[in-house]
Design a protein around this motif. Structure first.
Motif, PDB file in Angstrom:
ATOM      1  N   ASN A  51       0.806  -1.223   0.000  1.00  0.00           N
ATOM      2  CA  ASN A  51       0.000   0.000   0.000  1.00  0.00           C
ATOM      3  C   ASN A  51       0.839   1.273   0.000  1.00  0.00           C
ATOM      4  OD1 ASN A  51      -2.435  -1.610   0.189  1.00  0.00           O
ATOM      5  ND2 ASN A  51      -1.869  -1.942   2.313  1.00  0.00           N
ATOM      6  N   THR A  52       2.035   1.207  -0.610  1.00  0.00           N
ATOM      7  CA  THR A  52       2.938   2.353  -0.657  1.00  0.00           C
ATOM      8  C   THR A  52       3.514   2.484  -2.057  1.00  0.00           C
ATOM      9  OG1 THR A  52       3.560   1.960   1.652  1.00  0.00           O
ATOM     10  CG2 THR A  52       5.026   3.359   0.356  1.00  0.00           C
ATOM     11  N   LYS A  53       3.422   3.658  -2.616  1.00  0.00           N
ATOM     12  CA  LYS A  53       4.029   3.927  -3.919  1.00  0.00           C
ATOM     13  C   LYS A  53       5.542   3.828  -3.758  1.00  0.00           C
ATOM     14  CE  LYS A  53       3.701   7.389  -7.572  1.00  0.00           C
ATOM     15  NZ  LYS A  53       3.031   8.649  -7.957  1.00  0.00           N
ATOM     16  N   PHE A  54       6.240   3.241  -4.766  1.00  0.00           N
ATOM     17  CA  PHE A  54       7.694   3.109  -4.666  1.00  0.00           C
ATOM     18  C   PHE A  54       8.340   3.156  -6.039  1.00  0.00           C
ATOM     19  CE2 PHE A  54       6.202  -1.210  -5.182  1.00  0.00           C
ATOM     20  CZ  PHE A  54       7.148  -1.820  -5.989  1.00  0.00           C
ATOM     21  N   ARG A  55       9.670   3.301  -6.019  1.00  0.00           N
ATOM     22  CA  ARG A  55      10.471   3.351  -7.245  1.00  0.00           C
ATOM     23  C   ARG A  55      11.418   2.158  -7.244  1.00  0.00           C
ATOM     24  NH1 ARG A  55      13.057   8.756  -7.815  1.00  0.00           N
ATOM     25  NH2 ARG A  55      13.485   8.288  -5.666  1.00  0.00           N
ATOM     26  N   LEU A  56      11.551   1.510  -8.399  1.00  0.00           N
ATOM     27  CA  LEU A  56      12.499   0.416  -8.586  1.00  0.00           C
ATOM     28  C   LEU A  56      13.578   0.893  -9.556  1.00  0.00           C
ATOM     29  CD1 LEU A  56      13.095  -2.602  -7.959  1.00  0.00           C
ATOM     30  CD2 LEU A  56      11.824  -3.153 -10.049  1.00  0.00           C
ATOM     31  N   LEU A  57      14.817   1.019  -9.049  1.00  0.00           N
ATOM     32  CA  LEU A  57      15.953   1.384  -9.892  1.00  0.00           C
ATOM     33  C   LEU A  57      16.533   0.099 -10.468  1.00  0.00           C
ATOM     34  CD1 LEU A  57      17.831   3.980  -7.666  1.00  0.00           C
ATOM     35  CD2 LEU A  57      16.355   4.438  -9.616  1.00  0.00           C
ATOM     36  N   ILE A  58      16.702   0.056 -11.775  1.00  0.00           N
ATOM     37  CA  ILE A  58      17.181  -1.143 -12.444  1.00  0.00           C
ATOM     38  C   ILE A  58      18.463  -0.812 -13.194  1.00  0.00           C
ATOM     39  CG2 ILE A  58      16.608  -2.987 -14.056  1.00  0.00           C
ATOM     40  CD1 ILE A  58      13.637  -2.105 -13.738  1.00  0.00           C
ATOM     41  N   LYS A  59      19.497  -1.649 -13.011  1.00  0.00           N
ATOM     42  CA  LYS A  59      20.754  -1.469 -13.732  1.00  0.00           C
ATOM     43  C   LYS A  59      21.101  -2.777 -14.427  1.00  0.00           C
ATOM     44  CE  LYS A  59      25.470  -0.139 -13.597  1.00  0.00           C
ATOM     45  NZ  LYS A  59      26.421   0.766 -13.150  1.00  0.00           N
ATOM     46  N   ASN A  60      21.412  -2.690 -15.710  1.00  0.00           N
ATOM     47  CA  ASN A  60      21.804  -3.864 -16.480  1.00  0.00           C
ATOM     48  C   ASN A  60      23.328  -3.923 -16.535  1.00  0.00           C
ATOM     49  OD1 ASN A  60      22.196  -5.983 -18.182  1.00  0.00           O
ATOM     50  ND2 ASN A  60      21.154  -5.078 -19.936  1.00  0.00           N
ATOM     51  N   GLU A  61      23.922  -4.831 -15.770  1.00  0.00           N
ATOM     52  CA  GLU A  61      25.369  -5.031 -15.775  1.00  0.00           C
ATOM     53  C   GLU A  61      25.786  -6.155 -16.713  1.00  0.00           C
ATOM     54  OE1 GLU A  61      26.547  -5.664 -11.715  1.00  0.00           O
ATOM     55  OE2 GLU A  61      26.261  -3.552 -11.201  1.00  0.00           O
ATOM     56  N   GLY A  62      24.827  -6.723 -17.426  1.00  0.00           N
ATOM     57  CA  GLY A  62      25.118  -7.835 -18.323  1.00  0.00           C
ATOM     58  C   GLY A  62      25.728  -7.385 -19.633  1.00  0.00           C
ATOM     59  N   PRO A  63      26.235  -8.347 -20.400  1.00  0.00           N
ATOM     60  CA  PRO A  63      26.868  -8.022 -21.674  1.00  0.00           C
ATOM     61  C   PRO A  63      25.867  -7.752 -22.803  1.00  0.00           C
ATOM     62  CG  PRO A  63      26.961 -10.374 -21.296  1.00  0.00           C
ATOM     63  CD  PRO A  63      26.369  -9.757 -20.057  1.00  0.00           C
ATOM     64  N   GLY A  64      24.600  -8.084 -22.590  1.00  0.00           N
ATOM     65  CA  GLY A  64      23.590  -7.872 -23.623  1.00  0.00           C
ATOM     66  C   GLY A  64      22.367  -7.181 -23.058  1.00  0.00           C
ATOM     67  N   ALA A  65      21.454  -6.834 -23.929  1.00  0.00           N
ATOM     68  CA  ALA A  65      20.205  -6.199 -23.513  1.00  0.00           C
ATOM     69  C   ALA A  65      19.378  -7.166 -22.676  1.00  0.00           C
ATOM     70  CB  ALA A  65      19.414  -5.747 -24.733  1.00  0.00           C
ATOM     71  N   GLU A  66      18.550  -6.609 -21.805  1.00  0.00           N
ATOM     72  CA  GLU A  66      17.609  -7.417 -21.022  1.00  0.00           C
ATOM     73  C   GLU A  66      16.372  -6.572 -20.752  1.00  0.00           C
ATOM     74  OE1 GLU A  66      15.890 -10.015 -20.401  1.00  0.00           O
ATOM     75  OE2 GLU A  66      17.617 -11.133 -19.651  1.00  0.00           O
ATOM     76  N   GLU A  67      15.283  -7.265 -20.476  1.00  0.00           N
ATOM     77  CA  GLU A  67      14.013  -6.587 -20.237  1.00  0.00           C
ATOM     78  C   GLU A  67      13.436  -7.012 -18.902  1.00  0.00           C
ATOM     79  OE1 GLU A  67       9.718  -5.820 -22.419  1.00  0.00           O
ATOM     80  OE2 GLU A  67      11.005  -7.416 -23.158  1.00  0.00           O
ATOM     81  N   PHE A  68      12.967  -6.051 -18.125  1.00  0.00           N
ATOM     82  CA  PHE A  68      12.156  -6.319 -16.942  1.00  0.00           C
ATOM     83  C   PHE A  68      10.728  -6.369 -17.462  1.00  0.00           C
ATOM     84  CE2 PHE A  68       9.183  -5.027 -13.747  1.00  0.00           C
ATOM     85  CZ  PHE A  68       9.665  -5.544 -12.564  1.00  0.00           C
ATOM     86  N   GLU A  69      10.039  -7.494 -17.231  1.00  0.00           N
ATOM     87  CA  GLU A  69       8.657  -7.610 -17.707  1.00  0.00           C
ATOM     88  C   GLU A  69       7.805  -8.307 -16.670  1.00  0.00           C
ATOM     89  OE1 GLU A  69       6.035  -9.169 -21.481  1.00  0.00           O
ATOM     90  OE2 GLU A  69       8.185  -8.926 -21.708  1.00  0.00           O
ATOM     91  N   SER A  70       6.601  -7.766 -16.457  1.00  0.00           N
ATOM     92  CA  SER A  70       5.631  -8.379 -15.559  1.00  0.00           C
ATOM     93  C   SER A  70       4.230  -8.107 -16.074  1.00  0.00           C
ATOM     94  CB  SER A  70       5.766  -7.824 -14.137  1.00  0.00           C
ATOM     95  OG  SER A  70       4.736  -8.351 -13.318  1.00  0.00           O
ATOM     96  N   ALA A  71       3.546  -9.184 -16.450  1.00  0.00           N
ATOM     97  CA  ALA A  71       2.154  -9.049 -16.881  1.00  0.00           C
ATOM     98  C   ALA A  71       1.271  -8.666 -15.701  1.00  0.00           C
ATOM     99  CB  ALA A  71       1.669 -10.349 -17.512  1.00  0.00           C
ATOM    100  N   GLU A  72       1.567  -9.232 -14.517  1.00  0.00           N
ATOM    101  CA  GLU A  72       0.779  -8.943 -13.315  1.00  0.00           C
ATOM    102  C   GLU A  72       0.846  -7.470 -12.930  1.00  0.00           C
ATOM    103  OE1 GLU A  72       1.294 -11.833  -9.941  1.00  0.00           O
ATOM    104  OE2 GLU A  72       2.834 -12.605 -11.294  1.00  0.00           O
ATOM    105  N   LEU A  73       2.028  -6.887 -13.092  1.00  0.00           N
ATOM    106  CA  LEU A  73       2.237  -5.498 -12.686  1.00  0.00           C
ATOM    107  C   LEU A  73       2.044  -4.513 -13.840  1.00  0.00           C
ATOM    108  CD1 LEU A  73       5.392  -6.174 -10.513  1.00  0.00           C
ATOM    109  CD2 LEU A  73       3.127  -5.508  -9.670  1.00  0.00           C
ATOM    110  N   HIS A  74       1.823  -5.042 -15.042  1.00  0.00           N
ATOM    111  CA  HIS A  74       1.644  -4.214 -16.237  1.00  0.00           C
ATOM    112  C   HIS A  74       2.840  -3.280 -16.439  1.00  0.00           C
ATOM    113  CE1 HIS A  74      -2.451  -5.688 -16.262  1.00  0.00           C
ATOM    114  NE2 HIS A  74      -2.574  -5.289 -15.016  1.00  0.00           N
ATOM    115  N   LYS A  75       4.048  -3.858 -16.326  1.00  0.00           N
ATOM    116  CA  LYS A  75       5.275  -3.077 -16.476  1.00  0.00           C
ATOM    117  C   LYS A  75       6.243  -3.812 -17.379  1.00  0.00           C
ATOM    118  CE  LYS A  75       4.612   0.096 -13.164  1.00  0.00           C
ATOM    119  NZ  LYS A  75       4.555   1.511 -13.382  1.00  0.00           N
ATOM    120  N   GLU A  76       6.972  -3.052 -18.177  1.00  0.00           N
ATOM    121  CA  GLU A  76       8.084  -3.605 -18.922  1.00  0.00           C
ATOM    122  C   GLU A  76       9.059  -2.482 -19.243  1.00  0.00           C
ATOM    123  OE1 GLU A  76       7.316  -4.966 -23.051  1.00  0.00           O
ATOM    124  OE2 GLU A  76       5.244  -4.485 -22.577  1.00  0.00           O
ATOM    125  N   LYS A  77      10.334  -2.853 -19.244  1.00  0.00           N
ATOM    126  CA  LYS A  77      11.390  -1.875 -19.506  1.00  0.00           C
ATOM    127  C   LYS A  77      12.579  -2.625 -20.075  1.00  0.00           C
ATOM    128  CE  LYS A  77      11.799   1.978 -17.875  1.00  0.00           C
ATOM    129  NZ  LYS A  77      11.665   3.349 -18.315  1.00  0.00           N
TER     130      LYS A  77
END
Length: 115
Positions: A51-77
């Motif tokens: 019940n609290t708004k929040f921010r998720l900082l995401i850093k890709n340290e991998g050698p290739g592209a990657e996506e954060f995806e969640s159908a439940e949360l309706h988010k992708e990046k």
């Protein structure tokens, strides 16, 4: 011409005030870090307050592209190698919400637990 300059100056002051207010609001959000490394999310589980708004900082340290995806949360990046970004989440009800990496779906698995 003088009237136009005063209006423009007044509009700029209002814009500056609004931007200052917005940035102070964003700074107040609880923030959680998530790293993408070698096709895995670190940590795999992130606990957030329910019940609290929040921010998720995401850093890709991998050698290739990657996506954060969640159908439940309706988010992708999608993040390029070495890129950082963030997502803002509206308050979540208590529960577990799964997410995955589109480019490494077998290994890039994670979850957010709202308590």
């Amino acid at each position: 011409m003088f009237l136009f300059s005063r209006r423009l100056f007044g509009s700029l002051l209002v814009l500056i005030a609004l931007l200052a207010h917005a940035s102070s609001f964003a700074a107040d959000l609880p923030t959680f870090n998530l790293v993408i490394r070698n096709g895995h999310f670190v940590p795999e589980t992130t606990e957030v307050p329910a019940n609290t708004k929040f921010r998720l900082l995401i850093k890709n340290e991998g050698p290739g592209a990657e996506e954060f995806e969640s159908a439940e949360l309706h988010k992708e990046k999608v993040l390029a190698p070495g890129a950082s970004s963030f997502l803002i989440f509206q308050p979540l009800k208590p529960g577990t919400y799964k997410f995955f990496g589109e480019f490494h779906p077998d290994t890039a698995q994670g979850r957010i637990i709202a308590r």
